[in-house]
Design a protein around this motif. Structure first.
Motif, PDB file in Angstrom:
ATOM      1  N   THR A 129     -10.764  -0.900  -9.403  1.00 18.70           N
ATOM      2  CA  THR A 129     -10.089  -2.186  -9.286  1.00 18.70           C
ATOM      3  C   THR A 129      -9.493  -2.530 -10.646  1.00 18.70           C
TER       4      THR A 129
ATOM      5  N   GLU B  74      -6.786  -0.391  -6.577  1.00 17.33           N
ATOM      6  CA  GLU B  74      -6.150  -1.609  -6.083  1.00 17.33           C
ATOM      7  C   GLU B  74      -6.376  -2.763  -7.049  1.00 17.33           C
TER       8      GLU B  74
ATOM      9  N   TYR C 230      -9.146   3.147   4.566  1.00 22.34           N
ATOM     10  CA  TYR C 230      -8.086   3.821   3.816  1.00 22.34           C
ATOM     11  C   TYR C 230      -7.725   5.173   4.441  1.00 22.34           C
TER      12      TYR C 230
ATOM     13  N   VAL D  39      -9.125   5.548  -4.454  1.00 21.96           N
ATOM     14  CA  VAL D  39      -8.413   4.332  -4.062  1.00 21.96           C
ATOM     15  C   VAL D  39      -8.389   3.412  -5.277  1.00 21.96           C
TER      16      VAL D  39
ATOM     17  N   CYS E 263      -2.101  -1.587  -3.677  1.00 22.56           N
ATOM     18  CA  CYS E 263      -3.192  -0.656  -3.406  1.00 22.56           C
ATOM     19  C   CYS E 263      -2.582   0.724  -3.169  1.00 22.56           C
TER      20      CYS E 263
ATOM     21  N   HIS F  23     -13.407   4.601  -6.461  1.00 20.97           N
ATOM     22  CA  HIS F  23     -12.679   3.338  -6.316  1.00 20.97           C
ATOM     23  C   HIS F  23     -12.512   2.675  -7.676  1.00 20.97           C
TER      24      HIS F  23
ATOM     25  N   PHE G 202       0.837  -1.207   0.000  1.00 22.27           N
ATOM     26  CA  PHE G 202       0.000   0.000   0.000  1.00 22.27           C
ATOM     27  C   PHE G 202       0.869   1.254   0.000  1.00 22.27           C
TER      28      PHE G 202
ATOM     29  N   ARG H 210      -0.840  -8.456  -4.452  1.00 20.16           N
ATOM     30  CA  ARG H 210      -1.741  -7.298  -4.356  1.00 20.16           C
ATOM     31  C   ARG H 210      -0.967  -5.983  -4.207  1.00 20.16           C
TER      32      ARG H 210
END
Length: 303
Positions: free
Chosen positions: A279, A130, A269, A128, A183, A277, A114, A181
């Motif tokens: 993805t 991710e 967050y 955000v 983010c 957001h 992150f 992952r």
């Protein structure tokens, strides 16, 4: 002037060339000179027009990266890379590449999993983004891959090139966690145009074109045993989404943007209110011998 006279001059120039350290460079330069000679002859270019063009290129040297994108050269190089990979039998499942642009800066702070790209007082709607980084089977997550991200602020300016911003503002490097992952929390970027009254704008106006880009976020994604990915995502809904002066918008690089109003989600967050957001997963090609490298040699800034 007849083509014969032009051909004779070209032959004379090339006859003066002896042994050279790089015959490929020699051949490419000779071809460029030949094509320009024919262009000057075909369009009856005057001496004043020639020197005006040359002087213009000199004064606009700091915008060569923008002009390369705006005139389609960077997109052409991407198309050629796509074709080379397809011919080599590389997986078609990898994330599409698109142009790097001239505003990357090496050395952005690195974290694992992150990163926050900006301070709390950064102007713009909180964002955000991710996802995961996968091998080309689209299933195997790649631990310790490096996701480098950079984008402009609300005025379309990039840190380092804009001295009013803190060093590495809206720039970070994120190592993926054990599940591949990444983010980051930032602000939604806005679209912007080439510098007003600059060389690139002058060229585009001469061609009857605009110099505006849709909102976008840049990425380099690298992992051991895999080909480097240079790409960017564009923000859905931007009025210039499919009219990018740099020809960088591609299918598969326009992820949906959702609005999150749940306060519990915001708190995860360290946000206090509504945020956008996104993805987005990255899929990398595996390394393969005898395919042109994706680690491109070009001048880049470093801080």
């Amino acid at each position: 002037m007849s083509k014969k006279i032009v051909d004779e001059l070209i032959k004379q120039i090339e006859s003066k060339q002896g042994a050279v350290p790089d015959e490929r460079i020699q051949a490419i330069v000779n071809r460029i000179v030949k094509d320009l000679f024919y262009t000057i002859e075909e369009f009856d270019v005057t001496p004043s027009e020639f020197w005006t063009a040359l002087n213009f290129l000199g004064t606009g040297a700091n915008e060569y990266g923008l002009m390369a994108a705006g005139l389609g050269f960077e997109r052409l190089l991407d198309i050629r890379m796509d074709e080379a990979e397809a011919k080599a039998g590389l997986s078609p499942n990898a994330t599409p590449r698109t142009i790097e642009g001239p505003l990357y800066v090496a050395g952005a702070p690195e974290s694992v999993g992150f990163a926050r790209l900006c301070n709390d007082d950064e102007i713009g709607e909180p964002l955000v983004m991710e996802g995961q980084v996968f091998a080309d089977d689209g299933v195997t997550p790649l631990k310790n891959a490096l996701v480098e991200v950079w984008h402009a602020n609300h005025l379309g300016n990039y840190s380092y090139f804009d001295s009013s911003q803190e060093a590495f503002n809206l720039r970070r490097s994120i190592r993926t966690d054990e599940n591949g992952r990444y983010c980051f929390q930032s602000v939604m970027p806005l679209g912007y145009s080439v510098p007003p009254n600059g060389a690139t704008e002058a060229v585009l106006k001469t061609l009857g074109r605009h110099g505006t880009r849709p909102a976008h976020i840049h990425f380099f994604v690298t992992a051991d045993g895999h080909r480097k990915l240079t790409t960017q995502i564009n923000i859905d809904g931007d009025p210039f989404l499919w009219d990018d002066f740099a020809f960088a918008t591609r299918e598969g690089l326009v992820p949906p943007v959702s609005k999150v109003t749940d306060q519990a989600e915001a708190a995860k967050y360290q946000l206090k209110g509504e945020f956008s957001h996104i993805t987005f997963d990255f899929v990398l090609h595996a390394d393969k011998q005898d395919v042109i490298t994706t680690d491109i040699t070009r001048v880049r800034a470093a801080a």
